[in-house]
Design a protein around this motif. Structure first.
Motif, PDB file in Angstrom:
ATOM      1  N   HIS A 131      -2.163   1.821   4.896  1.00 29.58           N
ATOM      2  CA  HIS A 131      -2.622   3.189   5.076  1.00 29.58           C
ATOM      3  C   HIS A 131      -3.124   3.367   6.502  1.00 29.58           C
TER       4      HIS A 131
ATOM      5  N   GLY B 276      -4.648   6.615  13.374  1.00 27.49           N
ATOM      6  CA  GLY B 276      -4.070   5.571  14.213  1.00 27.49           C
ATOM      7  C   GLY B 276      -4.542   4.167  13.895  1.00 27.49           C
TER       8      GLY B 276
ATOM      9  N   ARG C 107      -5.122   5.717   9.248  1.00 27.36           N
ATOM     10  CA  ARG C 107      -6.097   6.790   9.354  1.00 27.36           C
ATOM     11  C   ARG C 107      -6.426   6.916  10.832  1.00 27.36           C
TER      12      ARG C 107
ATOM     13  N   MET D  58      -3.736   2.232  -5.588  1.00 25.11           N
ATOM     14  CA  MET D  58      -2.356   2.072  -5.116  1.00 25.11           C
ATOM     15  C   MET D  58      -1.755   0.781  -5.668  1.00 25.11           C
ATOM     16  N   SER D  59      -2.546  -0.278  -5.738  1.00 22.72           N
ATOM     17  CA  SER D  59      -2.053  -1.531  -6.304  1.00 22.72           C
ATOM     18  C   SER D  59      -1.621  -1.335  -7.755  1.00 22.72           C
TER      19      SER D  59
ATOM     20  N   GLN E 126       1.620   0.569  -7.753  1.00 19.39           N
ATOM     21  CA  GLN E 126       2.741  -0.312  -7.370  1.00 19.39           C
ATOM     22  C   GLN E 126       3.199  -1.135  -8.568  1.00 19.39           C
TER      23      GLN E 126
ATOM     24  N   ASP F  56     -11.380   4.213   0.945  1.00 21.25           N
ATOM     25  CA  ASP F  56     -10.365   3.236   1.368  1.00 21.25           C
ATOM     26  C   ASP F  56     -10.252   2.098   0.352  1.00 21.25           C
TER      27      ASP F  56
ATOM     28  N   LYS G  94     -11.252  10.627  16.329  1.00 18.79           N
ATOM     29  CA  LYS G  94     -10.101  11.377  16.844  1.00 18.79           C
ATOM     30  C   LYS G  94      -9.994  12.811  16.355  1.00 18.79           C
TER      31      LYS G  94
ATOM     32  N   GLY H 113      -5.860   0.862   7.661  1.00 17.40           N
ATOM     33  CA  GLY H 113      -6.867   0.565   6.632  1.00 17.40           C
ATOM     34  C   GLY H 113      -6.419  -0.624   5.816  1.00 17.40           C
ATOM     35  N   ARG H 114      -6.834  -0.660   4.583  1.00 19.70           N
ATOM     36  CA  ARG H 114      -6.494  -1.800   3.725  1.00 19.70           C
ATOM     37  C   ARG H 114      -5.042  -1.768   3.291  1.00 19.70           C
ATOM     38  N   THR H 115      -4.530  -2.927   2.955  1.00 20.21           N
ATOM     39  CA  THR H 115      -3.164  -3.059   2.457  1.00 20.21           C
ATOM     40  C   THR H 115      -3.207  -3.278   0.949  1.00 20.21           C
ATOM     41  N   SER H 116      -2.384  -2.537   0.206  1.00 20.39           N
ATOM     42  CA  SER H 116      -2.313  -2.739  -1.243  1.00 20.39           C
ATOM     43  C   SER H 116      -1.060  -3.521  -1.557  1.00 20.39           C
TER      44      SER H 116
ATOM     45  N   VAL I 143       1.605  -1.652   0.776  1.00 20.81           N
ATOM     46  CA  VAL I 143       1.392  -0.308   1.285  1.00 20.81           C
ATOM     47  C   VAL I 143       0.253  -0.361   2.294  1.00 20.81           C
TER      48      VAL I 143
ATOM     49  N   GLN J 296      -6.923   1.431  -2.140  1.00 23.21           N
ATOM     50  CA  GLN J 296      -6.219   0.157  -2.222  1.00 23.21           C
ATOM     51  C   GLN J 296      -6.071  -0.285  -3.679  1.00 23.21           C
TER      52      GLN J 296
END
Ligand SMILES: Nc1ncnc2c1ncn2[C@@H]1O[C@H](COP(=O)(O)OP(=O)(O)O)[C@@H](O)[C@H]1O
Ligand SMILES: [Mg+2]
Lengths: 233, 188
Positions: free
Chosen positions: A210, A214, A212, B121-122, B125, B114, B174, A217-220, A208, B118
């Motif tokens: 994420h 554009g 933010r 979410m892990s 999953q 953040d 942004k 972020g981190r990948t789970s 997954v 992670q």
């Protein structure tokens, strides 16, 4: 085998940077979910992967073919051969049957009506919808219609399955059915890239990411299996 | 919760000895709470002292069986019938970390979110995969609960990030672009 590669892509709409230096590789058999709130760049990422949008900076490679510098016809051809799309609200054609709707992409690609129909029926069977094959789309529930939309994406046997909020309009049970279908298409070898703002649906993915504003972020990527004794900690 | 309440409930259907109680407890809870025999016997002794259970003496194998007293039955019924007052989440460690970051270094708070997203979410999953594999009823009930707690935490993290961005206003990445953004049409 790598099916999709995004190499440091940036997408700007005027001064608005929708994606900022994003890199991603998706392998065959892998399902990736992209989360992030509204406006974070999720659809932009998906449109890049499907060749509907060209990056301002960076490169996109689908099934080993670089989309950079390719003509519109060439991109359409790559898309036709490799990519299946599922959108939030696919509009099925009302005057033809469910099976004819599913067969449509194949017929557009030159498959005979007869072969297209048998492929469509086979996919509908996998999705538990074969008894609806000859119904008009208007006879289906919202959840069934969305499964038909998935069937239509899968009928071409895509190596890359793209979904933009494919479950957003569905109740939790139907959403789970649709995610399970997408999951098993990936288990069968497709590379999947699904955009969703819902963590429950994202959790079906192997990874997954994420977004933010554009940026990635981190990948789970899941944890070790949970043991019974872990539950009361 | 205490093992004491659990034993009172398990004795409801009829007398049991310690070994049986442990086996039933393991089975009922899906073996998520390992008990040792020392705990089993001290719990039973305490319950006896408090007059909640009565010993029926040794059986032919030398094991002591216990039955509920009226007092014990009342205590079991009361425990089952009352709602649990969960502590409100205010002392939750994740919330604390975010709140402390906001106070000392607001820019840091989004990084804290953040990292936590992670990790949670892990977990979600993994639990999602395990739920799809299926299992016995206690296990599935545990997994459902773990998944839903993780989901709630993720939703809170997203909301927290949104609030922080709104608070930061034009300083956030942004923020001005987001204000100008308009939804795009889905291409079909
Ligand atoms: N065709 C476009 N023209 C101008 N701006 C766009 C266009 N598509 C997307 N954007 C902008 O890019 C940003 C990301 O949008 P999008 O990818 O649709 O986000 P999401 O799908 O996460 O809600 C937003 O600020 C949006 O307004
Ligand atoms: Mg979108």
């Amino acid at each position: 085998m790598t099916v999709l590669e995004l190499h440091s892509v940036t997408v700007s709409f005027g001064e608005n940077v929708a994606l900022d230096d994003v890199s991603l590789r998706v392998e065959a058999g892998e399902l990736i979910a992209v989360t992030g709130r509204s406006g974070s760049g999720k659809s932009t990422l998906l449109n890049l992967a499907g060749g509907m949008l060209m990056p301002t900076v960076g490169g996109v490679v689908v099934a080993g073919e670089s989309l950079g510098g390719a003509t519109a016809e060439r991109i359409a051809d790559i898309r036709r051969r490799h990519v299946g799309f599922v959108f939030q609200n696919l509009k099925l054609l009302p005057r033809i049957s469910v099976a004819e709707n599913v067969a449509l992409p194949l017929e557009l690609h030159g498959t005979s009506t007869k072969d297209a129909r048998s492929s469509a029926i086979a996919v509908l069977e996998r999705l538990g919808l074969d008894d609806r094959a000859d119904d008009p789309p208007s006879a289906l529930s919202g959840g069934e219609r969305q499964r038909v939309a998935v069937a239509r994406a899968l009928v071409v046997g895509p190596s890359l399955l793209l979904g933009d909020e494919p479950t957003a309009a569905l109740d939790p049970t139907t959403a789970e059915q649709v995610m399970k279908i997408i999951r098993s298409a990936c288990n069968a070898g497709a590379a999947g890239l699904i955009v969703t703002h819902d963590p429950v649906q994202a959790a079906w993915a192997d990874r997954v990411v994420h977004l933010r504003a554009g940026r990635m972020g981190r990948t789970s990527a899941g944890t070790d299996a949970i043991e019974r004794t872990d539950l009361l900690k | 919760m205490s093992v004491r309440s659990a034993f009172l409930v398990l004795l409801g259907p009829g007398p049991r000895h310690g070994y049986q109680l442990k086996a039933e407890f393991d089975d009922a809870t899906g073996e998520s709470w390992p008990l040792n025999y020392g705990q089993v016997y001290t719990t039973l002794q305490r319950l006896e002292k408090a007059g909640a259970v009565a010993s029926l003496g040794e059986d032919e194998d030398g094991r002591i069986r216990y039955e509920l007293t009226d007092h014990g039955r009342e205590e079991a019924e009361e425990w089952m019938a009352s709602p649990v007052q969960q502590p409100l989440a205010s002392r939750d460690e994740i919330a604390m970390k975010v709140l402390l970051a906001v106070r000392t270094d607001p820019g840091r708070a989004v990084a804290v979110i953040d990292v936590q997203r992670q990790a949670t979410m892990s977990t979600l999953q993994t639990v999602t995969r395990m739920r799809a594999e299926g299992g016995d009823l206690p296990w599935m009930l545990h997994l459902d609960r773990t998944a839903m707690l993780a989901e709630a935490e993720l939703r809170w993290l997203d909301r927290a990030e949104e609030r922080l961005d709104a608070e930061a206003g034009a300083d956030s990445p942004k923020a001005d672009a987001r204000l100008r953004s308009t939804p795009i049409e889905e291409t079909t």
